[in-house]
Design a protein around this motif. Structure first.
Motif, PDB file in Angstrom:
ATOM      1  N   GLN A  49     -15.499  11.578  -0.557  1.00  0.00           N
ATOM      2  CA  GLN A  49     -14.556  10.507  -0.903  1.00  0.00           C
ATOM      3  C   GLN A  49     -13.285  11.085  -1.518  1.00  0.00           C
ATOM      4  OE1 GLN A  49     -16.448   7.664  -3.481  1.00  0.00           O
ATOM      5  NE2 GLN A  49     -18.063   7.214  -2.015  1.00  0.00           N
ATOM      6  N   VAL A  50     -13.427  12.098  -2.342  1.00  0.00           N
ATOM      7  CA  VAL A  50     -12.265  12.735  -2.964  1.00  0.00           C
ATOM      8  C   VAL A  50     -11.385  13.372  -1.893  1.00  0.00           C
ATOM      9  CG1 VAL A  50     -11.539  14.640  -4.479  1.00  0.00           C
ATOM     10  CG2 VAL A  50     -13.339  13.072  -5.215  1.00  0.00           C
ATOM     11  N   ARG A  85     -11.002  12.401   1.100  1.00  0.00           N
ATOM     12  CA  ARG A  85     -10.359  11.326   1.868  1.00  0.00           C
ATOM     13  C   ARG A  85      -9.325  10.568   1.051  1.00  0.00           C
ATOM     14  NH1 ARG A  85     -15.524   8.480   4.837  1.00  0.00           N
ATOM     15  NH2 ARG A  85     -16.298  10.372   5.815  1.00  0.00           N
ATOM     16  N   ASN A  86      -9.274  10.794  -0.249  1.00  0.00           N
ATOM     17  CA  ASN A  86      -8.374  10.075  -1.129  1.00  0.00           C
ATOM     18  C   ASN A  86      -6.936  10.537  -0.908  1.00  0.00           C
ATOM     19  OD1 ASN A  86      -6.829  10.082  -3.863  1.00  0.00           O
ATOM     20  ND2 ASN A  86      -8.378   8.476  -4.050  1.00  0.00           N
ATOM     21  N   ASP A 131      -4.170  10.037  -2.699  1.00  0.00           N
ATOM     22  CA  ASP A 131      -3.542  10.608  -3.887  1.00  0.00           C
ATOM     23  C   ASP A 131      -3.933  12.078  -4.025  1.00  0.00           C
ATOM     24  OD1 ASP A 131      -1.992  10.303  -6.391  1.00  0.00           O
ATOM     25  OD2 ASP A 131      -3.935  10.687  -7.334  1.00  0.00           O
ATOM     26  N   ASN A 132      -5.209  12.369  -3.858  1.00  0.00           N
ATOM     27  CA  ASN A 132      -5.700  13.744  -3.919  1.00  0.00           C
ATOM     28  C   ASN A 132      -5.069  14.584  -2.810  1.00  0.00           C
ATOM     29  OD1 ASN A 132      -7.570  15.798  -4.946  1.00  0.00           O
ATOM     30  ND2 ASN A 132      -8.597  15.530  -2.992  1.00  0.00           N
ATOM     31  N   SER A 189      -2.009   3.366   4.039  1.00  0.00           N
ATOM     32  CA  SER A 189      -2.588   4.648   4.447  1.00  0.00           C
ATOM     33  C   SER A 189      -3.831   4.372   5.279  1.00  0.00           C
ATOM     34  CB  SER A 189      -2.934   5.513   3.229  1.00  0.00           C
ATOM     35  OG  SER A 189      -3.980   4.938   2.486  1.00  0.00           O
ATOM     36  N   ASP A 224     -10.568   3.919   7.557  1.00  0.00           N
ATOM     37  CA  ASP A 224     -10.432   3.301   6.249  1.00  0.00           C
ATOM     38  C   ASP A 224      -8.950   3.142   5.954  1.00  0.00           C
ATOM     39  OD1 ASP A 224     -13.238   3.103   5.187  1.00  0.00           O
ATOM     40  OD2 ASP A 224     -13.173   5.225   5.698  1.00  0.00           O
ATOM     41  N   SER A 247      -5.881   1.516   3.452  1.00  0.00           N
ATOM     42  CA  SER A 247      -5.493   0.999   2.135  1.00  0.00           C
ATOM     43  C   SER A 247      -4.092   0.429   2.253  1.00  0.00           C
ATOM     44  CB  SER A 247      -5.522   2.097   1.073  1.00  0.00           C
ATOM     45  OG  SER A 247      -6.829   2.585   0.899  1.00  0.00           O
ATOM     46  N   ARG A 286      -8.371  -2.744   0.589  1.00  0.00           N
ATOM     47  CA  ARG A 286      -8.990  -1.717   1.437  1.00  0.00           C
ATOM     48  C   ARG A 286      -9.773  -2.376   2.556  1.00  0.00           C
ATOM     49  NH1 ARG A 286      -9.748   1.637  -3.525  1.00  0.00           N
ATOM     50  NH2 ARG A 286      -7.923   2.984  -3.420  1.00  0.00           N
TER      51      ARG A 286
END
Length: 179
Positions: free
Chosen positions: A38-39, A41-42, A44-45, A98, A113, A115, A134
């Motif tokens: 998940q991180v 795919r984030n 912001d990350n 995104s 996915d 957002s 989302r």
């Protein structure tokens, strides 16, 4: 969440714990690997930490209109075949939408996915979307509304380790039992 209720879940690198009425418990390896995915795919990350990773490909994806705004699409692919599409408002340069596309290894199907970021307001000198929606494969899964937001609140690193979890969790349970 179990009937006993997980009060806190904490991830730190390749470790993770839960705190509930029974105390601090290690998370299973699958929970940690799911969180780490998940991180990755984030968005912001991706934008803050991952752009210089080996195997990243970045390209301009064209102009479009999204949610009645003129946007430029930025397309990013990483070395593990995650595909990111970012709609950036042409006038404000804020992220409007995104999309992350990944392949499900079990079914060999692609998942998308999306957002959607709206209601940007200036918080602690950062333009922040106070509403985030989302979707997973075209179906709305989450809608988040923020009243307020603070950046860099000054939390100590010790707040995010296993020993602190037990202390913070006990205080949380004590407050709940008083109410």
């Amino acid at each position: 969440m179990s009937h006993g209720g997980i009060v806190i879940t904490l991830y730190n690198g390749d470790q993770g714990w839960t705190f509930d009425r029974s105390g601090v418990n290690e998370l299973p390896a699958t929970s940690i690997s799911d969180f780490q995915e998940q991180v990755k795919r984030n968005v912001d990350n991706l934008l803050r930490l991952r752009l210089n990773e080996p195997g990243m490909a970045i390209r301009f994806g064209g102009n479009d209109t999204v949610d009645l705004k003129q946007v430029d699409w930025v397309e990013i692919a990483d070395s593990q075949e995650r595909r990111f599409r970012l709609a950036v408002d042409r006038s404000t340069h804020l992220l409007i939408r995104s999309s992350v596309t990944t392949k499900d290894e079990e079914t060999q199907q692609y998942n998308e996915d999306v957002s959607i970021y709206t209601n940007y307001q200036l918080k602690d000198s950062v333009w922040t979307p106070l509403q985030v929606s989302r979707e997973h494969n075209g179906r709305r899964s989450v809608q988040i509304f923020h009243d307020t937001c603070k950046y860099n609140p000054g939390f100590s690193d010790e707040l995010f380790d296993k020993s602190s979890l037990s202390k913070q969790g006990s205080q949380s349970l004590a407050r709940k039992s008083k109410n």
